[in-house]
Design a protein around this motif. Structure first.
Motif, short mmCIF file in Angstrom:
data_model
loop_
_atom_site.label_atom_id
_atom_site.label_comp_id
_atom_site.label_asym_id
_atom_site.label_seq_id
_atom_site.Cartn_x
_atom_site.Cartn_y
_atom_site.Cartn_z
N GLU A 61 39.04 42.84 32.66
CA GLU A 61 38.80 43.85 33.70
C GLU A 61 38.90 43.24 35.09
O GLU A 61 39.46 43.85 36.01
N LEU A 62 38.38 42.03 35.27
CA LEU A 62 38.47 41.37 36.57
C LEU A 62 39.91 40.99 36.91
O LEU A 62 40.30 41.01 38.08
N THR A 110 31.88 38.73 42.44
CA THR A 110 32.84 38.29 43.46
C THR A 110 33.24 36.83 43.23
O THR A 110 34.41 36.46 43.35
N GLN A 111 32.26 35.98 42.89
CA GLN A 111 32.56 34.57 42.60
C GLN A 111 33.45 34.43 41.37
O GLN A 111 34.41 33.66 41.37
N VAL A 116 38.82 33.80 38.53
CA VAL A 116 39.88 34.44 37.75
C VAL A 116 41.19 34.45 38.53
O VAL A 116 42.27 34.19 37.98
N GLY A 117 41.10 34.74 39.83
CA GLY A 117 42.30 34.76 40.66
C GLY A 117 42.99 33.41 40.73
O GLY A 117 44.22 33.32 40.65
N ARG A 118 42.19 32.35 40.85
CA ARG A 118 42.79 31.00 40.87
C ARG A 118 43.39 30.63 39.51
O ARG A 118 44.38 29.91 39.44
N ARG A 130 37.63 38.86 49.14
CA ARG A 130 37.57 40.03 48.26
C ARG A 130 36.14 40.21 47.79
O ARG A 130 35.46 39.25 47.45
N PHE A 131 35.70 41.45 47.76
CA PHE A 131 34.35 41.76 47.31
C PHE A 131 34.43 42.71 46.13
O PHE A 131 35.30 43.59 46.07
#
Length: 315
Positions: A61-62, A110-111, A116-118, A130-131
């Motif tokens: 989901e993230l 958020t953390q 996940v983005g990295r 991003r929040f």
């Protein structure tokens, strides 16, 4: 405990069935540790390889949130309740102290979103802040509108009913931008417990002019958020004989405004609040009678026949 429990839930939850199996495993190990006889018939015959093939649900989901840049993470609280003993305690705290727990959940999510983005290659792109807003729903118990009382104030409640009417979108002040009429010094003040505190003395980086009550608000440089008033009413099949339908006032904010329409049958999750009535808006004197409302966190439109099937009661 909140940080470790919620982070573990986001990174490791896969399904309710797997969580329940893991809990039974822990119980058997505890019984074996106490020297009790645990027969092999109590084992589930589970294959660890099958569980390893299942990806964590909220990590996926993230990843969707990261790609779509959506700010809201819908959290099924049945998942949170069944994941582990620590997440079960977190569920109970969420019901009793929603204002503090949800804010902490937003920070943790958020953390994790940044991690996940990295992981999916976001480090090569231009980083921007991003929040994530966690929106819990699907609690184990549904409160009845007629059962809401002072003990429910500032706690999480889940209500079911029919949307009676909704107001147009109202701009609600979030950050006020003030400017000094004498020297032009500017200052921004955020919302604190529902109020904007106006600066009393002009004090800036350069010292300001020191004039009292010289600030005026600049509306076109202030920050507003969307707000909507929704009236929720009992469904006709839940009204006791000879009684008029009970109703409750809801306030929706930001991206959940206009998500329901009059006539929709919905399940509402939010924080039950009370505010004293003020006989004169220009005076600070308030009455001992309070008006109640619900700050909405999540709307779920329900299908025909679904209302009334949930377990009714008080959280």
């Amino acid at each position: 405990l909140v940080t470790s429990a919620f982070r573990d839930f986001l990174l490791n939850f896969k399904s309710v069935e797997i969580s329940q199996r893991n809990e039974r495993r822990r119980e058997r190990e505890e019984r074996r540790g106490r020297g009790e006889d645990v027969s092999d018939d109590e084992d589930d015959g589970m294959d660890d390889g099958d569980e390893e093939d299942v990806d964590p649900l909220y990590v996926k989901e993230l990843e969707k949130l990261y790609r779509t840049q959506s700010p809201a993470l819908n959290l099924d609280c049945i998942h949170l309740y069944n994941h582990s003993p620590s997440s079960r305690r977190l569920y109970n705290w969420l019901v009793d102290y929603p204002q503090e727990i949800i804010h902490r959940m937003d920070e943790i999510a958020t953390q994790v979103l940044g991690d996940v983005g990295r992981h999916i290659g976001g480090e090569d792109e231009e980083e921007e802040e991003r929040f994530v807003q966690v929106r819990p729903y699907h609690f184990r118990k549904v409160s009845h509108m007629r059962a809401l009382d002072p003990t429910s104030i500032d706690s999480m409640v889940t209500l079911q009913g029919m949307v009676l009417r909704s107001s147009p979108i109202i701009p609600d002040l979030k950050i006020a931008h003030f400017k000094c009429c004498v020297c032009g010094n500017t200052k921004e003040t955020g919302l604190d417990r529902g109020k904007i505190k106006e600066p009393q003395i002009c004090e800036g980086v350069d010292g300001g002019c020191g004039t009292k009550w010289s600030y005026e608000i600049v509306h076109n440089r202030s920050v507003f958020m969307d707000k909507q008033l929704v009236r929720l009413q009992e469904t006709p099949d839940e009204v006791p004989a000879g009684e008029t339908p009970a109703s409750v006032t809801l306030f929706a904010y930001d991206d959940i405004v206009d998500s329901v329409r009059p006539g929709d049958r919905v399940e509402v999750t939010g924080v039950f609040r009370a505010m004293p009535k003020r006989p004169n808006p220009k005076r600070t004197v308030v009455r001992t009678v309070f008006r109640t409302y619900v700050d909405v966190i999540h709307f779920r439109v329900m299908k025909a026949g679904e209302i009334g099937g949930a377990k009714k009661g008080k959280e």
